[in-house]
Design a protein around this motif. Structure first.
Motif, PDB file in Angstrom:
ATOM      1  N   GLU A  75      31.810  18.117  -7.924  1.00  0.00           N
ATOM      2  CA  GLU A  75      33.165  18.590  -7.617  1.00  0.00           C
ATOM      3  C   GLU A  75      33.774  19.345  -8.799  1.00  0.00           C
ATOM      4  O   GLU A  75      34.684  20.152  -8.628  1.00  0.00           O
ATOM      5  N   HIS A  76      33.277  19.070 -10.002  1.00  0.00           N
ATOM      6  CA  HIS A  76      33.796  19.792 -11.173  1.00  0.00           C
ATOM      7  C   HIS A  76      33.459  21.276 -11.117  1.00  0.00           C
ATOM      8  O   HIS A  76      34.036  22.083 -11.848  1.00  0.00           O
ATOM      9  N   PHE A  77      32.510  21.661 -10.290  1.00  0.00           N
ATOM     10  CA  PHE A  77      32.114  23.064 -10.156  1.00  0.00           C
ATOM     11  C   PHE A  77      32.590  23.663  -8.831  1.00  0.00           C
ATOM     12  O   PHE A  77      32.177  24.754  -8.461  1.00  0.00           O
ATOM     13  N   ASP A  78      33.464  22.935  -8.153  1.00  0.00           N
ATOM     14  CA  ASP A  78      34.011  23.378  -6.876  1.00  0.00           C
ATOM     15  C   ASP A  78      35.321  24.125  -7.133  1.00  0.00           C
ATOM     16  O   ASP A  78      36.265  23.556  -7.685  1.00  0.00           O
ATOM     17  N   LEU A  79      35.371  25.387  -6.732  1.00  0.00           N
ATOM     18  CA  LEU A  79      36.573  26.200  -6.931  1.00  0.00           C
ATOM     19  C   LEU A  79      37.347  26.402  -5.632  1.00  0.00           C
ATOM     20  O   LEU A  79      38.182  27.305  -5.544  1.00  0.00           O
ATOM     21  N   SER A  80      37.110  25.562  -4.652  1.00  0.00           N
ATOM     22  CA  SER A  80      37.780  25.696  -3.353  1.00  0.00           C
ATOM     23  C   SER A  80      39.294  25.680  -3.522  1.00  0.00           C
ATOM     24  O   SER A  80      39.851  24.842  -4.237  1.00  0.00           O
ATOM     25  N   GLY A  81      39.942  26.629  -2.851  1.00  0.00           N
ATOM     26  CA  GLY A  81      41.391  26.702  -2.901  1.00  0.00           C
ATOM     27  C   GLY A  81      41.940  27.424  -4.108  1.00  0.00           C
ATOM     28  O   GLY A  81      43.149  27.669  -4.187  1.00  0.00           O
ATOM     29  N   ARG A  82      41.087  27.813  -5.035  1.00  0.00           N
ATOM     30  CA  ARG A  82      41.560  28.495  -6.233  1.00  0.00           C
ATOM     31  C   ARG A  82      41.535  30.009  -6.031  1.00  0.00           C
ATOM     32  O   ARG A  82      40.768  30.536  -5.238  1.00  0.00           O
ATOM     33  N   LYS A  83      42.406  30.680  -6.757  1.00  0.00           N
ATOM     34  CA  LYS A  83      42.584  32.124  -6.640  1.00  0.00           C
ATOM     35  C   LYS A  83      42.090  32.787  -7.924  1.00  0.00           C
ATOM     36  O   LYS A  83      42.589  32.491  -9.007  1.00  0.00           O
ATOM     37  N   ALA A  84      41.125  33.691  -7.774  1.00  0.00           N
ATOM     38  CA  ALA A  84      40.516  34.336  -8.934  1.00  0.00           C
ATOM     39  C   ALA A  84      40.660  35.851  -8.878  1.00  0.00           C
ATOM     40  O   ALA A  84      40.636  36.446  -7.801  1.00  0.00           O
ATOM     41  N   MET A  85      40.793  36.453 -10.036  1.00  0.00           N
ATOM     42  CA  MET A  85      40.785  37.905 -10.173  1.00  0.00           C
ATOM     43  C   MET A  85      39.692  38.288 -11.158  1.00  0.00           C
ATOM     44  O   MET A  85      39.648  37.759 -12.271  1.00  0.00           O
ATOM     45  N   VAL A  86      38.808  39.193 -10.732  1.00  0.00           N
ATOM     46  CA  VAL A  86      37.733  39.678 -11.603  1.00  0.00           C
ATOM     47  C   VAL A  86      37.956  41.167 -11.844  1.00  0.00           C
ATOM     48  O   VAL A  86      38.013  41.956 -10.902  1.00  0.00           O
ATOM     49  N   VAL A  87      38.076  41.544 -13.105  1.00  0.00           N
ATOM     50  CA  VAL A  87      38.310  42.932 -13.491  1.00  0.00           C
ATOM     51  C   VAL A  87      36.993  43.541 -13.959  1.00  0.00           C
ATOM     52  O   VAL A  87      36.322  42.992 -14.829  1.00  0.00           O
ATOM     53  N   GLY A  88      36.620  44.671 -13.370  1.00  0.00           N
ATOM     54  CA  GLY A  88      35.382  45.333 -13.748  1.00  0.00           C
ATOM     55  C   GLY A  88      34.211  44.912 -12.890  1.00  0.00           C
ATOM     56  O   GLY A  88      33.110  44.704 -13.398  1.00  0.00           O
ATOM     57  N   VAL A  89      34.413  44.811 -11.578  1.00  0.00           N
ATOM     58  CA  VAL A  89      33.333  44.341 -10.699  1.00  0.00           C
ATOM     59  C   VAL A  89      32.253  45.407 -10.484  1.00  0.00           C
ATOM     60  O   VAL A  89      31.204  45.105  -9.930  1.00  0.00           O
ATOM     61  N   GLU A  90      32.490  46.650 -10.927  1.00  0.00           N
ATOM     62  CA  GLU A  90      31.426  47.640 -10.862  1.00  0.00           C
ATOM     63  C   GLU A  90      30.361  47.380 -11.923  1.00  0.00           C
ATOM     64  O   GLU A  90      29.232  47.865 -11.823  1.00  0.00           O
ATOM     65  N   ASN A  91      30.727  46.625 -12.957  1.00  0.00           N
ATOM     66  CA  ASN A  91      29.773  46.157 -13.962  1.00  0.00           C
ATOM     67  C   ASN A  91      28.927  45.048 -13.326  1.00  0.00           C
ATOM     68  O   ASN A  91      29.470  44.145 -12.692  1.00  0.00           O
ATOM     69  N   PRO A  92      27.595  45.081 -13.453  1.00  0.00           N
ATOM     70  CA  PRO A  92      26.772  44.042 -12.830  1.00  0.00           C
ATOM     71  C   PRO A  92      27.196  42.622 -13.175  1.00  0.00           C
ATOM     72  O   PRO A  92      27.147  41.730 -12.328  1.00  0.00           O
ATOM     73  N   ALA A  93      27.637  42.400 -14.401  1.00  0.00           N
ATOM     74  CA  ALA A  93      28.087  41.060 -14.770  1.00  0.00           C
ATOM     75  C   ALA A  93      29.355  40.686 -14.020  1.00  0.00           C
ATOM     76  O   ALA A  93      29.511  39.551 -13.550  1.00  0.00           O
ATOM     77  N   GLY A  94      30.286  41.633 -13.883  1.00  0.00           N
ATOM     78  CA  GLY A  94      31.507  41.366 -13.143  1.00  0.00           C
ATOM     79  C   GLY A  94      31.223  41.077 -11.685  1.00  0.00           C
ATOM     80  O   GLY A  94      31.827  40.173 -11.082  1.00  0.00           O
ATOM     81  N   ALA A  95      30.299  41.832 -11.095  1.00  0.00           N
ATOM     82  CA  ALA A  95      29.920  41.603  -9.697  1.00  0.00           C
ATOM     83  C   ALA A  95      29.310  40.217  -9.525  1.00  0.00           C
ATOM     84  O   ALA A  95      29.611  39.500  -8.557  1.00  0.00           O
TER      85      ALA A  95
END
Length: 261
Positions: free
Chosen positions: A6-26
């Protein structure tokens, strides 16, 4: 502390990723979605990167998560602020922000122009500062705080010929991680970094005619380039409750390359 999954469960959380065109960001965006988070996908330019983000969006939404695609001009602090606030409004808040820009420059210092220096510093450091500045105010709205992850490169820690501008920008980002962890800790915001080594999408950075061009792979303990999918799990750990008491750290994903450089 329990090692419950459960410590690795992000259910219900809101995330923003900047630079998703970068393979790491994707890879980070996909990993967040797989862990259960809703994910806003931010690209740095309104070009073919948008199509890349839309493909990722379809994958995320197929898993039942909410997603959206945004163009964030990271060269302007005001634009970063406006876009981040739009993301927070449309997602219903922000719990996690991962910033993953990367613009490489390999040139001797004497041949690096003022314009090139400005571009490298703006994309690899200033953008991180702008994202972190706005993310801090959004994450601080949460009673439980949040998680901020900044992507960098091991050349910010070890020098290499013809990478003075690029390395300096990443060194600044790593310093930003350590400083912000001190500043934002009282708001229950963890700030950590991921520092990449030689990855399999970086082949265009090596001139095969240069005598020591193969060092990046030869000096890796694992004798291979890293893969994007190896970045996502680290980002999930740094974004969930498993991160616990960890903040102000920069974790390398480099196959042991730093042990030789």
């Amino acid at each position: 502390m329990s090692t419950n999954i459960e410590h690795f469960d992000l259910s219900g959380r809101k995330a923003m990723v900047v630079g998703v065109e970068n393979p790491a960001g994707a890879a980070i965006a996909r990993a967040y979605a797989e862990a259960g988070a809703d994910v806003a996908l931010c690209v740095l330019q309104a070009d073919e990167s948008v199509m890349t983000a839309k493909r990722i969006q379809k994958e995320i939404e197929a898993q039942g998560a909410q997603s959206g695609v945004y163009v964030m001009d990271v060269t302007l602090g005001r634009n970063v602020q406006v876009t981040t606030r739009q993301v927070a409004k449309e997602l219903g808040g922000l719990d996690i922000v991962a910033s993953c820009p990367d613009r490489f420059l390999g040139k001797p210092i004497g041949k690096t122009t003022d314009a090139e220096l400005l571009q490298v510093m703006t994309h690899n450091f200033n953008s991180q500062f702008y994202v972190a500045r706005t993310a801090a105010s959004e994450l601080a709205k949460n009673e439980q705080g949040g998680n901020l992850i900044l992507l960098s490169h091991i050349l910010g820690e070890r020098g290499a010929k013809n990478t003075s501008a690029y390395g300096a920008a990443h060194a600044a980002t790593q310093s930003l991680v350590r400083s912000l962890a001190q500043e934002l800790g009282s708001s229950q915001i963890s700030v950590n970094g991921i520092s990449l080594g030689w990855m399999d999408w970086m082949d265009d950075r090596i001139d095969p005619d240069v005598e020591d061009a193969g060092r990046a792979v030869r000096f890796s303990i694992m004798k291979r380039a890293g893969e994007a999918e190896e970045v996502g799990p680290m980002a999930v750990w740094l974004s969930g409750s498993a991160v616990g008491y960890v903040s102000g750290q920069v974790f390398t994903i480099d196959g042991g390359l730093l042990q030789h450089l």
